[in-house]
Design a protein around this motif. Sequence first.
Motif, short mmCIF file in Angstrom:
data_model
loop_
_atom_site.label_atom_id
_atom_site.label_comp_id
_atom_site.label_asym_id
_atom_site.label_seq_id
_atom_site.Cartn_x
_atom_site.Cartn_y
_atom_site.Cartn_z
N GLY A 144 2.50 6.18 -5.66
CA GLY A 144 1.91 6.44 -7.06
C GLY A 144 1.03 7.36 -7.34
N GLY A 145 0.37 6.99 -6.01
CA GLY A 145 -1.22 7.37 -6.08
C GLY A 145 -0.81 9.54 -5.96
N ALA A 146 0.35 9.87 -4.78
CA ALA A 146 0.45 10.55 -4.58
C ALA A 146 1.23 11.58 -5.54
CB ALA A 146 2.47 11.17 -3.63
N VAL A 147 1.18 11.26 -6.84
CA VAL A 147 1.72 12.26 -8.22
C VAL A 147 0.46 12.61 -8.35
CG1 VAL A 147 2.72 11.95 -10.79
CG2 VAL A 147 3.50 10.52 -9.11
N LEU A 148 -0.56 12.19 -8.94
CA LEU A 148 -1.81 12.16 -8.60
C LEU A 148 -2.64 13.74 -8.40
CD1 LEU A 148 -3.50 9.54 -10.89
CD2 LEU A 148 -2.89 11.48 -12.09
N THR A 149 -2.28 12.83 -6.63
CA THR A 149 -2.58 13.69 -5.96
C THR A 149 -2.21 15.36 -5.97
OG1 THR A 149 -3.61 11.66 -4.55
CG2 THR A 149 -3.16 14.08 -2.56
N GLU B 266 -1.83 20.60 -5.46
CA GLU B 266 -0.42 21.72 -6.12
C GLU B 266 0.61 21.52 -4.84
OE1 GLU B 266 -1.10 25.90 -6.45
OE2 GLU B 266 -3.00 25.10 -7.56
N TRP B 267 0.66 20.46 -3.75
CA TRP B 267 1.39 19.54 -2.56
C TRP B 267 1.99 19.09 -3.10
CZ3 TRP B 267 -0.41 18.57 2.17
CH2 TRP B 267 0.39 18.56 3.20
N LYS B 268 3.81 20.45 -2.58
CA LYS B 268 4.72 20.73 -3.60
C LYS B 268 5.82 19.05 -3.06
CE LYS B 268 4.28 25.06 -5.28
NZ LYS B 268 5.02 26.51 -5.39
N GLY B 269 5.60 18.47 -3.80
CA GLY B 269 6.04 16.87 -2.93
C GLY B 269 6.78 16.49 -4.46
N LEU B 270 7.65 15.46 -4.30
CA LEU B 270 8.12 14.64 -5.78
C LEU B 270 6.70 14.06 -6.37
CD1 LEU B 270 10.56 11.68 -3.70
CD2 LEU B 270 11.18 13.67 -4.76
N GLY B 271 5.57 13.62 -6.55
CA GLY B 271 4.98 13.79 -7.22
C GLY B 271 4.51 14.99 -8.27
N PHE B 272 4.62 16.34 -7.17
CA PHE B 272 4.52 17.26 -8.03
C PHE B 272 5.26 17.28 -9.15
CE2 PHE B 272 4.35 21.97 -8.58
CZ PHE B 272 2.97 21.98 -8.28
N GLU B 273 7.17 17.65 -8.57
CA GLU B 273 7.96 17.34 -9.14
C GLU B 273 8.24 16.90 -10.11
OE1 GLU B 273 10.06 20.21 -9.09
OE2 GLU B 273 8.35 20.96 -7.85
N GLN C 58 0.83 -0.73 0.15
CA GLN C 58 0.05 -0.16 -0.41
C GLN C 58 0.80 1.20 -0.40
OE1 GLN C 58 -3.28 -0.30 -0.59
NE2 GLN C 58 -3.15 -2.49 -0.58
N ILE C 59 1.91 0.69 0.73
CA ILE C 59 2.88 2.20 0.73
C ILE C 59 3.48 2.41 -1.14
CG2 ILE C 59 5.05 3.66 0.99
CD1 ILE C 59 3.60 3.33 3.34
N ALA C 60 3.95 2.06 -1.78
CA ALA C 60 3.62 1.51 -3.30
C ALA C 60 2.55 2.34 -3.77
CB ALA C 60 4.03 0.62 -3.77
N LEU C 61 1.61 2.01 -3.28
CA LEU C 61 0.31 3.09 -4.31
C LEU C 61 0.37 4.01 -3.86
CD1 LEU C 61 -2.41 1.30 -5.51
CD2 LEU C 61 -3.64 1.22 -3.35
#
Length: 369
Positions: A308-313, A318-325, A302-305
């Motif tokens: 992966g979902g953090a990119v879209l979230t 506009e949560w400036k984390g690794l997914g956003f970058e 679930q951490i992997a999930l």
Amino acid sequence: MTTTVTGAKAPTGPEPSAPASARRRRRRSSGGLARYIVIRAVLILPTIFILVSLVFFLMRSTGDPITAALGGRLTPDQLAVRIHAAGYDRPLLVQYFEYLGQIFTGNFGTTLSDNQPVTEILTHYGSATLELAFYSLIVAFIVGIPLGMVAAYFRDRGRDAALRVFAILCYATPVFFAGLLLKLIFSIWLDVLPVAGRASTGSELQMELLPHKTGIYLIDAFQTGSMAVVGDVLQHAVLPAVALGLLTAGVFLRLVRTNVIGTLSTDYVDAARSRGVGEFRLVRKHAYRPALIPIITVIGLQIALLLGGAVLTETTFEWKGLGFELAHYLQARDFVAVQGMVALLAVIVAVTNFVVDIIAALIDPRVRY
């Protein structure tokens, strides 16, 4: 006259004492756990190696990074000079082994689009992604586990069916759609929660003045000593955490329901039921803890999930984390930055799975054998 007792077995030696037998069992158990930990630790490096290698060759299958990132902005001669200077005109295997050497020394290269060290990007934005994943996991536990127990208690009835449909909707709904829906309801219609960002501008300015920032806004907010800043950070975290956490909550709900129902059909639960123990107490006291063991074993997946979902979230809020970058560098076709971020995510997933496996082995000795 001596009397012989027939059928009696002559003693062959002293019986092992109970404490000695218990010590031997403990030694076998500790030996099994140590062997299990060593095996799981040894498997981490091949896992990371395979993931990093796959990312490298998949990225390079589309061409060299210089042409991908700057192909429309430089002349062919300028591109050739840049490609030669970066070493991308060398054989692919030479580049691959050089990249592995850089990874193991902690050097993830420099981004092509804005010339920043990838290591600085990872350290600056990685804490934001881990913070969001932590919030989301809390939401998944709070929502998924209690509702799973309720579904098991009302199994094969209306509430159970409704909760199963809810679990399917949580898992099947795209996380960006859930985020947009939450923003529409709670930020636009009700106007009770912030629409985007990790904190308001005033709170971020106060945290920027801290001498020892961690990058994790909740910890930095407590360091300011202002509960207004803490409340502001938590308010900004609610919607992204719920949007991403519901994705995993659906998995936890169905898993808890299935395992609680399975535990309720075991012999020791039937014995408790025959003594007059109520069904609710059976679920809460006897079936709850055994049902949590599978939850712990799937947390790593679930951490992997969640990552992966953090990119879209992160893009939605506009949560400036690794997914956003990562989304930003994918649009810029900056393969160097993308490779570094994916490699870090692979390390996080592998280490998390290792820790989860050890916790599961400590809770359930059957996992070790």
